[in-house]
Design an enzyme around this catalytic site. Structure first.
Site, PDB file in Angstrom:
ATOM      1  N   ARG A 127       0.821  -1.232   0.000  1.00 23.21           N
ATOM      2  CA  ARG A 127       0.000   0.000   0.000  1.00 23.21           C
ATOM      3  C   ARG A 127       0.849   1.274   0.000  1.00 23.21           C
ATOM      4  O   ARG A 127       1.836   1.374   0.716  1.00 23.21           O
ATOM      5  CB  ARG A 127      -0.898  -0.028   1.238  1.00 23.21           C
ATOM      6  CG  ARG A 127      -1.613   1.272   1.516  1.00 23.21           C
ATOM      7  CD  ARG A 127      -2.781   1.106   2.418  1.00 23.21           C
ATOM      8  NE  ARG A 127      -2.446   0.668   3.764  1.00 23.21           N
ATOM      9  CZ  ARG A 127      -3.349   0.375   4.681  1.00 23.21           C
ATOM     10  NH1 ARG A 127      -4.632   0.447   4.389  1.00 23.21           N
ATOM     11  NH2 ARG A 127      -2.977  -0.020   5.877  1.00 23.21           N
ATOM     12  N   ARG A 173      -0.141  -5.002  14.679  1.00 24.38           N
ATOM     13  CA  ARG A 173      -1.509  -4.519  14.434  1.00 24.38           C
ATOM     14  C   ARG A 173      -2.477  -5.686  14.353  1.00 24.38           C
ATOM     15  O   ARG A 173      -3.597  -5.613  14.845  1.00 24.38           O
ATOM     16  CB  ARG A 173      -1.563  -3.707  13.137  1.00 24.38           C
ATOM     17  CG  ARG A 173      -0.981  -2.320  13.293  1.00 24.38           C
ATOM     18  CD  ARG A 173      -0.512  -1.757  11.972  1.00 24.38           C
ATOM     19  NE  ARG A 173      -1.587  -1.530  11.030  1.00 24.38           N
ATOM     20  CZ  ARG A 173      -1.412  -1.443   9.714  1.00 24.38           C
ATOM     21  NH1 ARG A 173      -0.211  -1.573   9.196  1.00 24.38           N
ATOM     22  NH2 ARG A 173      -2.433  -1.228   8.916  1.00 24.38           N
TER      23      ARG A 173
HETATM   24  P1  ADP Z   1      -5.648  -0.081   9.545  1.00 30.11           P
HETATM   25  O1  ADP Z   1      -7.122  -0.336   9.429  1.00 30.11           O
HETATM   26  O2  ADP Z   1      -4.912  -0.277   8.266  1.00 30.11           O
HETATM   27  O3  ADP Z   1      -4.983  -0.778  10.698  1.00 30.11           O
HETATM   28  P2  ADP Z   1      -6.097   2.671  10.461  1.00 30.11           P
HETATM   29  O4  ADP Z   1      -5.753   3.739   9.510  1.00 30.11           O
HETATM   30  O5  ADP Z   1      -7.538   2.397  10.745  1.00 30.11           O
HETATM   31  O6  ADP Z   1      -5.333   1.406   9.892  1.00 30.11           O
HETATM   32  O7  ADP Z   1      -5.384   2.922  11.877  1.00 30.11           O
HETATM   33  C1  ADP Z   1      -4.004   3.187  11.984  1.00 30.11           C
HETATM   34  C2  ADP Z   1      -3.589   3.229  13.453  1.00 30.11           C
HETATM   35  O8  ADP Z   1      -4.274   4.310  14.128  1.00 30.11           O
HETATM   36  C3  ADP Z   1      -3.922   1.989  14.297  1.00 30.11           C
HETATM   37  O9  ADP Z   1      -2.976   0.956  14.165  1.00 30.11           O
HETATM   38  C4  ADP Z   1      -3.926   2.605  15.709  1.00 30.11           C
HETATM   39  O10 ADP Z   1      -2.607   2.850  16.163  1.00 30.11           O
HETATM   40  C5  ADP Z   1      -4.597   3.959  15.473  1.00 30.11           C
HETATM   41  N1  ADP Z   1      -6.089   3.857  15.598  1.00 30.11           N
HETATM   42  C6  ADP Z   1      -6.989   3.992  14.592  1.00 30.11           C
HETATM   43  N2  ADP Z   1      -8.245   3.825  15.055  1.00 30.11           N
HETATM   44  C7  ADP Z   1      -8.140   3.574  16.391  1.00 30.11           C
HETATM   45  C8  ADP Z   1      -9.083   3.271  17.428  1.00 30.11           C
HETATM   46  N3  ADP Z   1     -10.404   3.202  17.181  1.00 30.11           N
HETATM   47  N4  ADP Z   1      -8.608   3.074  18.688  1.00 30.11           N
HETATM   48  C9  ADP Z   1      -7.291   3.154  18.956  1.00 30.11           C
HETATM   49  N5  ADP Z   1      -6.344   3.401  18.026  1.00 30.11           N
HETATM   50  C10 ADP Z   1      -6.754   3.607  16.746  1.00 30.11           C
END
Ligand code: ADP
Length: 236
Positions: A127, A173
């Site tokens: 990505r 993750r």
């Molecule tokens: P993906 O779905 O590819 O893991 P995101 O862009 O949704 O990536 O999230 C990237 C990062 O942002 C997560 O790994 C976390 O560190 C943080 N994050 C996003 N949403 C949340 C949430 N609801 N609670 C806690 N941390 C979050």
């Protein structure tokens, strides 16, 4: 159409599906990852703390993310929305039910995109994203490569790799997803509020078609109503 709450492992493709729904169905896309990355790009003290957590593949605190989401939800004024990346913990799921109830928003469906870890990992490692308009591309997938080398098709900005799309961080993750988001899946499943779409071997076009079908046809089942009665009318 219903508001969509997406639950999925990292890099499943929620952002790509959301882009299509924003363009064609007027949804507002609320991505907690994008909200956090915007804070990081501002270079604030909070942004620096968030950056450290994201780069390690750790979650930011429930309190912070809940207040960010609450802020966005109260600005919607009845517009259709997609929640992408929230709720990721059981505490966030409970809070989301409270927030939606207090805003009187009942027109929702929870969609769980099920994908194998190997496939999700491939998607994360290939990505690249546009730091300006947030559009995402995939370097190894013909339909999703940028037209010009490393530039965004929409705004010509140089594309970047996310700091957390590395092999080691992806593993963290995914582990965090299993530990923290697994119980969220069970929470919605028990209440018959979860619609599962298996996406491993499906084209993005087919997945989008299924999501649209669910978002346009989903209705609260009698089973869900039954659960509410049994549990005394509460979702907590
Ligand atoms: P993906 O779905 O590819 O893991 P995101 O862009 O949704 O990536 O999230 C990237 C990062 O942002 C997560 O790994 C976390 O560190 C943080 N994050 C996003 N949403 C949340 C949430 N609801 N609670 C806690 N941390 C979050």
């Amino acid at each position: 159409m219903k508001n969509i709450i997406f639950i999925a492992p990292p890099a499943a493709g929620k952002g790509t599906i959301s882009d299509y729904l924003v363009e064609n169905y007027n949804y507002v896309h609320l991505s907690t990852g994008d909200l956090l990355r915007t804070e990081v790009s501002l270079g604030t003290l909070l942004g620096k703390e968030i950056d450290e957590l994201i780069t390690k593949g750790k979650l930011v605190s429930d309190d912070l993310i809940i207040s960010l989401v609450n802020n966005e939800l109260t600005k919607l004024n009845g517009r259709l929305f997609i929640l992408d990346g929230f709720p990721r913990t059981l505490g966030q799921a409970h809070k989301l039910d409270q927030m939606l109830a207090s805003l009187g928003v009942t027109n929702n469906v929870v969609i769980y995109l099920d994908i194998d870890v190997e496939e999700a990992s491939k998607r994360a490692l290939g990505r690249v994203i546009c730091p300006n308009c947030k559009r995402s591309y995939h370097l190894y997938n013909e339909g999703f490569k940028p037209l010009n080398d490393n530039l965004c098709d929409d705004c010509n900005t140089v594309l970047e790799k996310r700091s957390d799309d590395t092999e080691v961080t992806f593993k963290n993750r995914f582990l965090s997803y299993l530990t923290n988001t697994g119980p969220v899946i069970d929470y919605y499943k028990k209440q018959n509020r979860l619609v599962k779409i298996s996406i491993n071997d499906k084209s993005i076009t087919d997945v989008i078609k299924e999501v649209i079908k669910v978002a346009s046809e989903y209705s609260t089942s009698s089973k869900e109503a039954e659960f509410r009665l049994k549990s005394g009318g509460s979702n907590d």
